[in-house]
Write an enzyme that holds these catalytic residues in place. Structure first.
Site, short mmCIF file in Angstrom:
data_model
loop_
_atom_site.label_atom_id
_atom_site.label_comp_id
_atom_site.label_asym_id
_atom_site.label_seq_id
_atom_site.Cartn_x
_atom_site.Cartn_y
_atom_site.Cartn_z
N ASP A 13 0.89 -1.21 0.06
CA ASP A 13 -0.02 -0.06 0.00
C ASP A 13 1.10 1.24 -0.10
O ASP A 13 1.99 1.10 0.38
CB ASP A 13 -0.80 -0.02 1.31
CG ASP A 13 -1.66 1.28 1.33
OD1 ASP A 13 -2.44 1.47 0.62
OD2 ASP A 13 -1.39 1.86 2.58
N ASP A 15 0.03 5.16 0.72
CA ASP A 15 -0.19 6.18 1.90
C ASP A 15 -0.27 5.52 3.23
O ASP A 15 -1.22 4.50 3.57
CB ASP A 15 -1.54 6.88 1.77
CG ASP A 15 -1.51 7.82 0.50
OD1 ASP A 15 -0.37 8.47 0.38
OD2 ASP A 15 -2.55 8.00 -0.11
P1 B16 Z 1 -6.71 10.12 -3.64
P2 B16 Z 1 -3.75 4.20 -0.08
C1 B16 Z 1 -5.45 6.24 -0.09
O1 B16 Z 1 -4.12 5.83 -0.53
C2 B16 Z 1 -5.80 6.97 1.19
O2 B16 Z 1 -5.45 6.09 2.18
C3 B16 Z 1 -6.92 7.46 1.38
O3 B16 Z 1 -6.94 8.05 2.45
C4 B16 Z 1 -7.47 8.54 0.17
O4 B16 Z 1 -8.67 8.70 0.24
C5 B16 Z 1 -7.17 7.51 -1.15
O5 B16 Z 1 -5.74 6.81 -1.31
C6 B16 Z 1 -7.52 8.20 -2.46
O6 B16 Z 1 -6.46 9.14 -2.57
O7 B16 Z 1 -7.55 11.05 -3.42
O8 B16 Z 1 -5.04 10.64 -3.70
O9 B16 Z 1 -7.02 9.61 -5.12
O10 B16 Z 1 -3.76 4.11 1.57
O11 B16 Z 1 -4.38 3.08 -0.79
O12 B16 Z 1 -2.39 4.22 -0.97
MG MG Z 2 -2.91 3.16 3.35
#
Ligand code: B16
Ligand code: MG
Length: 217
Positions: A13, A15
């Site tokens: 993953d 974030d």
């Molecule tokens: P974006 P991951 C996720 O990343 C985040 O944890 C989540 O908080 C966020 O809403 C989602 O990506 C979408 O992100 O707005 O940048 O498309 O943890 O799956 O790497």
């Molecule tokens: Mg994450």
């Protein structure tokens, strides 16, 4: 049945596992929620881990005092993303979580295939800014999928791009939605950080010592 301990590939993953963008997400959602007069706090932000941008809007709008149309929700998400992108311009290799780079080095030396499986549509810009874009053999992110975590699509696509069967992949996740997605993909999952209390996970670690990852390969 004994847990399988050896894998050919690892799907990270992004974030919360590779890079700490949590505070930027919080600040961006908070700024836009304040503009709209919608209550938002860190506890609500925690529920957004691994969840797609538009699903995040639905969670935030549980606190709204009136109904918002789909168009208004999309505008809300766009405004948040504009603030978030502005904040991301300050992102650098300093934001890579501890131990990640040495783990990637060790795993690559062992011939382990490396992938990203992220819900984020900002994955390309984040990887570029932290200087890790070239380190992964496959990227599967919010731009490539139609259903976000807890759906398994993002991880199945990552495995497919690595040309590996799901059972040969280990997922590393910090979100409960991501743990569900990995298990539904038929993959083992190492849950870290916020997801480390999730008893469904195959393996759990409070703070990931990335050198520990080596024991799985
Ligand atoms: P974006 P991951 C996720 O990343 C985040 O944890 C989540 O908080 C966020 O809403 C989602 O990506 C979408 O992100 O707005 O940048 O498309 O943890 O799956 O790497
Ligand atoms: Mg994450």
């Amino acid at each position: 049945m004994a847990k399988k301990m050896h894998f050919k590939g690892i799907i990270f993953d992004l974030d919360g596992v590779i890079v700490s963008t949590d505070e930027y997400h919080y600040q961006a959602w908070k700024e836009v929620s304040d503009e709209y007069g919608i209550y938002f706090d860190y506890e609500i932000n925690e529920r957004l881990r691994g969840v797609s941008r538009m699903e995040s809007v639905d969670i935030i709008m549980e606190k709204a005092e009136r109904h918002y149309t789909e168009k208004e929700k999309t505008d809300f998400a766009t405004r948040k993303n504009n603030v978030y992108r502005r904040l991301l311009s300050g992102l650098s290799s300093r934001d890579i979580l501890p131990g990640v780079e040495s783990a990637l080095d060790l795993l690559a030396q062992r011939g382990v295939l490396l992938a990203i499986g992220s819900s984020s549509k900002n994955t390309p810009v984040i990887l570029e800014r932290i200087g890790l874009a070239e380190r992964f053999q496959a990227i599967s992110d919010g731009n490539h999928i139609s259903k976000s975590k807890p759906d398994p699509e993002v991880f199945l696509l990552a495995a497919n791009r690595l040309k590996l069967a799901p059972e040969d992949c280990l997922v590393v996740e910090d979100a409960v939605a991501g743990v569900t997605a990995a298990l539904r993909a038929g993959m083992a999952v190492l849950a870290v950080g916020s997801a480390s209390q999730d008893k469904r996970a195959t393996f759990r670690a409070l703070d990931l010592s990335f050198s520990d990852l080596i024991k799985f390969f």
